[in-house]
Design a protein around this motif. Structure first.
Motif, mmCIF file in Angstrom:
data_model
loop_
_atom_site.group_PDB
_atom_site.id
_atom_site.type_symbol
_atom_site.label_atom_id
_atom_site.label_comp_id
_atom_site.label_asym_id
_atom_site.label_seq_id
_atom_site.Cartn_x
_atom_site.Cartn_y
_atom_site.Cartn_z
ATOM 1 N N PRO A 132 0.811 -1.235 0.000
ATOM 2 C CA PRO A 132 0.000 0.000 0.000
ATOM 3 C C PRO A 132 0.835 1.272 0.000
ATOM 4 O O PRO A 132 0.360 2.322 -0.492
ATOM 5 C CB PRO A 132 -0.816 -0.126 1.289
ATOM 6 C CG PRO A 132 -0.905 -1.588 1.552
ATOM 7 C CD PRO A 132 0.408 -2.136 1.097
ATOM 8 N N SER A 133 2.058 1.216 0.523
ATOM 9 C CA SER A 133 2.890 2.421 0.545
ATOM 10 C C SER A 133 3.251 2.888 -0.856
ATOM 11 O O SER A 133 3.587 4.065 -1.053
ATOM 12 C CB SER A 133 4.160 2.166 1.364
ATOM 13 O OG SER A 133 4.971 1.181 0.746
ATOM 14 N N ILE A 134 3.187 1.994 -1.840
ATOM 15 C CA ILE A 134 3.455 2.398 -3.235
ATOM 16 C C ILE A 134 2.411 3.403 -3.689
ATOM 17 O O ILE A 134 2.726 4.423 -4.320
ATOM 18 C CB ILE A 134 3.461 1.162 -4.152
ATOM 19 C CG1 ILE A 134 4.573 0.184 -3.740
ATOM 20 C CG2 ILE A 134 3.644 1.583 -5.609
ATOM 21 C CD1 ILE A 134 4.576 -1.085 -4.549
ATOM 22 N N PHE A 135 1.157 3.155 -3.359
ATOM 23 C CA PHE A 135 0.073 4.036 -3.788
ATOM 24 C C PHE A 135 -0.013 5.298 -2.930
ATOM 25 O O PHE A 135 -0.588 6.303 -3.347
ATOM 26 C CB PHE A 135 -1.259 3.278 -3.745
ATOM 27 C CG PHE A 135 -1.257 2.014 -4.548
ATOM 28 C CD1 PHE A 135 -1.454 2.047 -5.916
ATOM 29 C CD2 PHE A 135 -1.047 0.782 -3.935
ATOM 30 C CE1 PHE A 135 -1.456 0.890 -6.664
ATOM 31 C CE2 PHE A 135 -1.048 -0.392 -4.672
ATOM 32 C CZ PHE A 135 -1.251 -0.340 -6.050
ATOM 33 N N LEU A 136 0.576 5.218 -1.733
ATOM 34 C CA LEU A 136 0.577 6.388 -0.865
ATOM 35 C C LEU A 136 1.770 7.301 -1.113
ATOM 36 O O LEU A 136 1.846 8.385 -0.544
ATOM 37 C CB LEU A 136 0.560 5.952 0.607
ATOM 38 C CG LEU A 136 -0.692 5.160 1.043
ATOM 39 C CD1 LEU A 136 -0.546 4.708 2.490
ATOM 40 C CD2 LEU A 136 -1.948 6.012 0.875
ATOM 41 N N PHE A 138 5.185 6.631 -0.630
ATOM 42 C CA PHE A 138 6.441 6.468 0.126
ATOM 43 C C PHE A 138 6.827 4.978 0.181
ATOM 44 O O PHE A 138 6.841 4.357 1.244
ATOM 45 C CB PHE A 138 6.333 7.045 1.540
ATOM 46 C CG PHE A 138 5.093 6.627 2.283
ATOM 47 C CD1 PHE A 138 5.081 5.468 3.061
ATOM 48 C CD2 PHE A 138 3.936 7.384 2.213
ATOM 49 C CE1 PHE A 138 3.946 5.086 3.743
ATOM 50 C CE2 PHE A 138 2.791 6.997 2.895
ATOM 51 C CZ PHE A 138 2.796 5.840 3.668
ATOM 52 N N PRO A 139 7.155 4.382 -0.977
ATOM 53 C CA PRO A 139 7.464 2.944 -1.010
ATOM 54 C C PRO A 139 8.702 2.583 -0.201
ATOM 55 O O PRO A 139 8.740 1.517 0.427
ATOM 56 C CB PRO A 139 7.672 2.660 -2.502
ATOM 57 C CG PRO A 139 8.015 3.989 -3.093
ATOM 58 C CD PRO A 139 7.258 5.002 -2.305
ATOM 59 N N ILE A 140 9.732 3.434 -0.202
ATOM 60 C CA ILE A 140 10.966 3.102 0.522
ATOM 61 C C ILE A 140 10.689 3.010 2.022
ATOM 62 O O ILE A 140 11.133 2.078 2.707
ATOM 63 C CB ILE A 140 12.060 4.140 0.222
ATOM 64 C CG1 ILE A 140 12.412 4.106 -1.269
ATOM 65 C CG2 ILE A 140 13.294 3.878 1.074
ATOM 66 C CD1 ILE A 140 13.452 5.120 -1.663
ATOM 67 N N ILE A 141 9.939 3.992 2.536
ATOM 68 C CA ILE A 141 9.593 3.965 3.959
ATOM 69 C C ILE A 141 8.744 2.735 4.279
ATOM 70 O O ILE A 141 8.919 2.086 5.323
ATOM 71 C CB ILE A 141 8.854 5.259 4.351
ATOM 72 C CG1 ILE A 141 9.765 6.471 4.143
ATOM 73 C CG2 ILE A 141 8.369 5.179 5.788
ATOM 74 C CD1 ILE A 141 9.093 7.782 4.440
ATOM 75 N N GLY A 142 7.865 2.371 3.373
ATOM 76 C CA GLY A 142 7.032 1.190 3.574
ATOM 77 C C GLY A 142 7.856 -0.086 3.669
ATOM 78 O O GLY A 142 7.600 -0.951 4.513
#
Length: 582
Positions: A132-136, A138-142
């Motif tokens: 889900p962080s990809i769509f929000l 911030f993929p790296i933080i996810g």
């Protein structure tokens, strides 16, 4: 544990060393337990060299290193093995590095902390929690949060394992261990559970195959495929389901995004390995090793081993190329291509030599050996045939995965057919595995000291030679037309495959003859020694009439062709007991 040395063959029993018996679990303190020990059979006289001198059989799994004895002390206060002792117990080391989720789930299940399937589901949830962080945005933080959450989860279970085992420590230290060397920590936890004598569970399902073994199959040689499938474990059913699911997903992807005609290559990839498996296992030897073990070894070869070999090969090739200052050694593909500076041909041949022997041969043969060496088998390898079948089965699974990768690297349909033909008519991996089996049988059934390098060395040499010849010919004939090159490559591959097959079959045949002839005197002395006190009375040809006893005693006979002695007890129940001659 003690074994029987001078007991009669009637009293010989199988002595499980890898997994403790249930009645042993309640004893405190725990007796000496053995790691790396999965026995072949009970102690029976076996051959030493070619003279046929009887001595006690080595009670360890073929392909396993010598066992390590560790005494369990429940109030020790610290781990029985160090964090860096991974190689002391290869089964846990193998799975901790290449499939840590499965071995971690088995550990917590055996320790009574959590069911296997729950641990696997939680692992999968944590692994995909970063999506889900990809769509929000911030993929790296996810990804970072997902990895930290995974370490916290594993550290928490490690703390619970420490508490149940009376081991000193702290959650902070457990978290640090999983942050910096999670694979070593998982392996250490699995070793601790083994040493403590916890119930041994099957991977993924937590099924107890020690206290509740799978049902036997009466008359296994003639039983139907349905009867054999009814006697496999839950893990094997899951593996079959996942294999079919993966197969269908790949076919769907090809049909949607590639040439639909390429779908036909998938069944072709499976045909030759299944034919080989039919002849070496199902047609004549299905009673030697359960179908459950065959399924597991095949799937390990097709998944974990193929992944490990591919990753290690890639890393070694990149490192080797960097050593020469480039990651792409280009060669001259046309006689008119003189405007570009190419490396000398001798350098190209040297690179091909290193890749063939040092990368493909060494890595792939070692990984295939670990398919059996690194897997816990609830069913013992009871005969030389079982050892050969186990190693070849793992190699065939490896072959299927490798064939798929090579075939779909082809740029055109013609390239795919060429690769398919080359690899279909040359089941090289099965031949190399059978050559490994020769060394293992020599060590564990002939009782001839055979170090690991002597077991792997011939297979590595044959594998490297096969690859080096084909790659060198392809380089030397790079100016020729495609048809000529294909014919030459196929011809050389067929010649080397036939030659290798003849050599390996001859070696195994001679080895079988040595085992039968060398053990005949020992077997007969133990089986019908009461009637033949003098060994000189034994007919070395094996043409000895079975001795019959009256009054309900046993009638014993020796089956030389099958390589095992059959003790037939004629009583009211007509019980039959097979005892291996190793």
């Amino acid at each position: 544990m003690e074994t029987k040395t001078d007991a009669s063959l009637e009293d010989a029993t199988e002595i499980p060393l890898q997994a403790p018996q249930p009645e042993i679990l309640n004893q405190q303190p725990q007796p000496e337990l053995v790691l790396n020990a999965l026995p072949v059979v009970a102690a029976v006289p076996v051959m030493q060299g070619a003279e046929g001198v009887g001595r006690e059989a080595q009670l360890r799994n073929p392909c396993m290193p010598p066992p390590i004895a560790i005494v369990y002390q429940p109030d020790l206060g610290h781990w029985h093995t160090n964090i860096c002792d991974c190689c002391r117990e290869e089964e846990t080391c193998w799975w901790a590095w290449w499939c840590p989720v499965l071995i971690h789930a088995r550990t917590v299940d055996s320790a009574g902390i959590m069911d296997s399937w729950k641990d696997i589901v939680i692992h999968i949830g944590i692994y995909i929690s970063w999506i889900p962080s990809i769509f929000l945005g911030f993929p790296i933080i996810g990804v970072i949060l997902s990895r930290v959450g995974l370490k916290l989860y594993r550290a928490g279970l490690r703390s619970r394992l420490r508490e149940t085992s009376n081991i000193f420590g702290s959650f902070c230290l457990d978290f640090i261990m999983h942050c910096f060397c999670s694979y070593c920590a998982i392996s250490q936890e699995a070793r601790e559970v083994k040493i403590a004598g916890k119930p041994y569970r099957d991977l993924a399902t937590g099924q107890d195959l020690v206290s509740n073994p799978l049902p036997g199959i009466p008359n296994a040689r003639n039983a139907s495929i349905c009867a054999h499938f009814k006697a496999i474990s839950k893990c094997s059913y899951i593996l079959i389901f996942l294999g079919i699911l993966y197969y269908m997903i790949e076919i769907t992807i090809i049909a949607c995004f590639a040439d639909p005609a390429e779908i036909a290559f998938y069944p072709m990839v499976m045909i030759i390995p299944l034919i080989i498996l039919y002849f070496i296992y199902w047609r004549r030897n299905r009673e030697e090793i359960p179908l459950d073990t065959i399924i597991k070894l095949f799937m390990v070869g097709a998944t974990v081993s193929a992944l490990a070999a591919g990753l290690i090969n890639t890393v070694l090739i990149v490192l080797f190329m960097l050593l020469f200052g480039t990651t792409n050694i280009q060669v001259q593909n046309s006689e008119d291509d003189n405007d570009i500076s190419y490396p000398p041909e001798i350098l190209v041949y040297f690179v091909l030599f290193v890749i063939s022997y040092g990368v493909a041969g060494l890595v792939e043969e070692s990984i295939k050996h670990l398919i059996v060496r690194g897997c816990w088998l609830p069913h013992r390898l009871r005969s030389p045939q079982a050892v050969t079948i186990a190693l070849v089965t793992g190699a065939l699974g490896f072959t299927v995965r490798e064939n798929i990768e090579y075939i779909f690297r082809g740029r055109t349909t013609g390239d795919m057919f060429k690769i398919l033909g080359l690899r279909a008519i040359t089941p090289a991996h099965a031949i190399f595995a059978a050559l490994q089996a020769y060394g293992v049988i020599r060590r564990d059934f002939e009782n001839i000291e055979t170090p690991l390098y002597q077991i792997l060395g011939p297979a590595i040499f044959m594998h490297g030679t096969f690859d080096f010849v084909l790659m060198s010919v392809a380089f030397a004939l790079r100016y020729e037309d495609e048809f000529t090159l294909t014919i030459v490559e196929l011809s050389l591959a067929v010649v080397m495959t036939v030659g290798g097959s003849v050599l390996v079959l001859w070696l195994l045949r001679e080895q079988g003859n040595r085992l039968r002839q060398g053990q005949a005197a020992v077997a007969l002395r133990d089986l019908i020694g009461d009637g033949h006190q003098n060994e000189s009375e034994l007919d070395p040809t094996g043409d000895v009439e079975p001795e019959e006893h009256v009054g309900g005693e046993a009638k014993r006979s020796v089956d030389y062709e099958e390589g095992y002695a059959r003790l037939v007890t004629e009583d009211d129940d007509h019980d039959h007991e097979d005892v291996l001659l190793n």
